[in-house]
Design an enzyme around this catalytic site. Structure first.
Site, short mmCIF file in Angstrom:
data_model
loop_
_atom_site.label_atom_id
_atom_site.label_comp_id
_atom_site.label_asym_id
_atom_site.label_seq_id
_atom_site.Cartn_x
_atom_site.Cartn_y
_atom_site.Cartn_z
N ASP A 50 0.86 -1.18 0.00
CA ASP A 50 0.00 0.00 0.00
C ASP A 50 0.91 1.24 0.00
O ASP A 50 2.13 1.13 0.12
CB ASP A 50 -0.97 -0.03 1.20
CG ASP A 50 -2.19 0.87 0.95
OD1 ASP A 50 -2.12 1.71 0.02
OD2 ASP A 50 -3.20 0.75 1.66
C1 BGC Z 1 -5.01 3.39 0.22
C2 BGC Z 1 -5.24 2.40 -0.90
C3 BGC Z 1 -5.04 3.07 -2.24
C4 BGC Z 1 -3.67 3.71 -2.29
C5 BGC Z 1 -3.38 4.40 -3.61
C6 BGC Z 1 -3.73 4.18 0.05
O1 BGC Z 1 -3.62 5.22 0.96
O2 BGC Z 1 -5.00 2.71 1.45
O3 BGC Z 1 -6.53 1.88 -0.79
O4 BGC Z 1 -5.19 2.12 -3.26
O5 BGC Z 1 -3.59 4.68 -1.26
O6 BGC Z 1 -4.15 5.52 -3.78
#
Ligand code: BGC
Length: 740
Positions: free
Chosen positions: A286
């Protein structure tokens, strides 16, 4: 009418082999590429950046994007996300083709969570449809739109089982149940991974693997502490379904499991995902999660964070840049075997090959007419999805459906003339100008042609204390036969990093409801929110309550369809609604306690009921359904057998309508404590007035299986109580037996 097909039953995840997409041909191509790459080229493929994050260095005047473009030209980037449109996507792909020696196309990602340009209902709303096939279609439509903009990798579906409405990301989830979430996970992956028939395709990225939805106290990013039983019985089954459905990637979550953040957690990323499930795709971290290993306090340096992550099995580093900065050195020093790098890169290249990126790195810009035509179809689907997502929670005196002719309707509230908030929490590509507000929906349905008089007043803001608008609202209400109150949350109040401690209506909305209701007119409350709100007091003021969530671009039309009876509401809650915050987390799939059901020393509160305000699976219709008692072809089976249970469901009202027939079980005595109820199957049926359907549930022994104390999946002999009915708090029962 006999329902031929058996209702799907749950099977705890184990022992099925995932769909294999990495063919020998794909592996051969990937290996050939790999053999020509330098160590830096390889680590570049494992590196992903956010193109939307673009600060400018005040001293040098150089923007992050300029630096990134240079990295791309050097072949040090494998994936990019948050671009804006096809032209930009093509430009970056061209930089790869023109400047890098290996010419490996970028994998372009995006959070396509509930639609792209055509915004569909938030996932929690789509889950209320209890119709995974609908989610398959919305996911497919979203991927078609995003692929046309060069986005071949959608960061969806979000399949964290979520039991805490304080957590803002519950909006992105399918709700509290492992079986329902699993069925949506499968359909969503199948829908999101399209092949456009012209050589281009998309990959899904189920997230967040795993346990992120159990953040303590509903505070986003907070500590997660979960037992292996909860992990394997509740949290993992949807991910297993997603993997078995052929998901090409998976996102490792921010949270810790057993004290180790997932990016550095070999138990999750290797033992479970690769060894037990045979997952072949990419594990992506993530956002900046490698950097978070330092903040979590499990890595003392960037280098250590990179080392722990690659050793644990994380293939791609989202945005921290740690892999690029440190992996080559770690390999050269012998701290990380190059074999691990090769394995990760092979997976990344294989996905790029599978998606057709090498043949067609660019996307064609479609003629405006073709794009508009596709858009119209998606908009129709958005209305269908939005209608099915709405849950009717209360309808005293059958105040709904409303008449259109000869009626005067007051439409009041901060969510009425509002075309921004229905877009919901993940709608960065959506446009408020495309959204039909509730006021507009009501005007179009009942205003002009039918001739209803519509009186509108905002009443108050969503989240401010001012009551200046109350007088105009009361004036509008006085002129009306019925009042529609549009209440709820702004889109910024749910989603990532938007946790709340209150589950009440924000601002002055409660006072507005009380003031309007005091006039004594019939009140229909429409609640547009990104989470279950705890509004027991609303029942005293509103004859009807419609849970309308954030429904996307067709919000106003869909709600009007329900209010005027052009669509008979069929939604059922996929998450329990509490009476108050103190009950949270409250979910139907809870364990028995050792205590008696009542009395001073039972498990209860001295100041609140322990029952939900609205149970899981609940929702009303404009018609009524009656269930016969359950019949069984036999009531006992062996530990690897099955049996059939049937009920007859009759539409006893005078509207055609849909019912979601739900089947729950309880293992009465097991070697390990079991939930009081567990959903094992459901079926959505449509019945005309007076019509009956015989619904047959094929109960297979594996849907009765539990994980025993050695974590072995086993169906233990003994009695099981079965409920078949309209929600988790009702139903006909029968006892069945598993015999040795
Ligand atoms: C979130 C994810 C997301 C990623 C990219 C993160 O902060 O937890 O769900 O896909 O950002 O935007």
């Amino acid at each position: 009418m006999k329902m031929e097909q058996p209702v799907t039953t749950s099977a705890p995840a184990q022992a099925v082999s995932p769909r294999k997409w990495m063919t020998p041909d794909i592996v051969r191509q990937a290996e050939q590429l790999l053999s020509r790459m330098s160590l830096e080229d390889k680590v570049g493929q494992m590196t992903q950046y956010d193109w939307g994050f673009n600060p400018i260095n005040p001293e040098t005047g150089v923007s992050q994007r300029d630096l990134l473009l240079e990295e791309i030209r050097q072949g040090r980037v494998g994936s990019i996300f948050n671009l804006s449109g096809a032209e930009e996507a093509n430009e970056l792909q061209r930089a790869i083709q023109e400047h890098t020696s290996q010419q490996i196309p970028l994998l372009i990602g995006r959070d396509v969570i509930h639609g792209y340009k055509t915004v569909f209902p938030i996932p929690l709303a789509q889950a209320s449809a209890w119709n995974p096939d609908l989610a398959r279609r919305t996911a497919e439509a979203a991927s078609r739109e995003s692929l046309a903009d060069g986005v071949a990798w959608v960061f969806a579906p979000m399949i964290d089982v979520s039991r805490d409405p304080r957590w803002g990301r519950i909006a992105e989830s399918i709700g509290e149940d492992p079986l329902l979430t699993s069925q949506y996970a499968k359909a969503w992956v199948e829908g999101a991974q399209i092949d456009d028939g012209a050589g281009q395709a998309t990959a899904s990225c189920p997230k967040h693997f795993a346990g992120y939805g159990l953040a303590e106290a509903g505070r986003d990013y907070n500590t997660v502490d979960l037992s292996d039983h909860v992990l394997r019985e509740v949290i993992l089954p949807p991910f297993r379904e997603a993997v078995d459905a052929g998901a090409l990637s998976i996102m490792a979550s921010f949270n810790e499991v057993n004290g180790i953040p997932v990016c550095a957690n070999p138990y999750l990323l290797k033992t479970i995902l690769r060894d037990e499930w045979g997952f072949e795709g990419i594990v992506a971290s993530d956002y900046n999660a490698l950097q978070e290993l330092i903040v979590h306090g499990v890595a003392g340096s960037e280098e250590e964070a990179a080392e722990r992550s690659i050793l644990a099995g994380c293939d791609m580093d989202m945005h921290s840049g740690f892999y690029m900065r440190h992996l080559p050195k770690l390999v050269r020093e012998g701290r990380v075997p190059e074999r691990l790098i090769d394995e990760s890169v092979l997976r990344i290249l294989a996905v790029k090959i599978k998606l057709g990126l090498f043949e067609q790195p660019y996307v064609a810009i479609p003629p405006a007419e073709a794009a508009a035509e596709a858009r119209a179809t998606f908009t129709e689907l958005a209305r269908e999805a939005a209608r099915e997502s709405i849950v009717l929670l209360r309808n005293e005196g059958q105040v709904l459906p409303l008449r259109k002719e000869g009626v005067s309707i007051a439409v009041i509230g901060p969510l009425a003339d509002n075309s921004k908030d229905p877009l919901g929490c993940w709608a960065m590509d959506g446009n408020p100008a495309d959204v039909i507000s509730l006021l507009e929906g009501i005007r179009q349905a009942a205003g002009a042609e039918a001739g209803a008089a519509i009186h509108y007043a905002e009443g108050c803001a969503i989240d401010a204390d001012g009551e200046d608008g109350f007088e105009a609202a009361l004036e509008a209400a006085r002129q009306a036969d019925v009042v529609v109150l549009a209440l709820g949350e702004a889109l910024e109040m749910s989603g990532e990093s938007r946790s709340r401690t209150s589950l009440d209506l924000p601002g002055a909305q409660r006072k507005l409801v009380q003031a309007v209701a005091a006039l004594g007119k019939p009140v229909v409350a429409v609640v547009l929110s990104g989470r279950p709100l705890a509004l027991p007091w609303l029942q005293e003021h509103a004859a009807a309550i419609v849970q309308a969530w954030h429904l996307g671009v067709q919000s106003g039309h869909a709600i009007a369809d329900v209010l005027f009876g052009d669509y008979n509401p069929s939604g059922r809650l996929s998450v329990t609604f509490p009476h108050n915050v103190g009950q949270v987390p409250i979910y139907y799939y809870r364990k028995k306690t050792g205590r008696p059901p009542a009395g001073v020393y039972s498990s209860y509160y001295i100041d609140s009921t322990t029952e939900p305000l609205y149970p899981f699976g609940y929702g009303l219709s404009y018609t009524s359904f009656e269930y016969s008692s359950i019949t069984a072809d036999r009531t006992s089976m062996s530990a690897n057998g099955d049996l059939n249970l049937s009920v007859t469901v009759t539409n006893t009202g005078d509207h055609e309508g849909e019912e979601v027939v739900q089947c729950y079980i309880r293992d009465e005595v097991a070697s390990v404590t079991q939930p009081l109820k567990k959903l094992i199957g459901f079926r959505k049926i449509s019945l005309r007035p007076g019509e009956s359907a015989n619904v047959t549930l094929n109960v297979q022994s594996d849907s009765l299986a539990i994980l025993d104390q050695d974590m072995k999946l086993t169906t233990e002999p003994g009695d099981f109580t079965v409920w078949i009915g309209p929600n988790a708090s009702a139903g006909q029962t029968i006892t069945i037996k598993v015999v040795e």
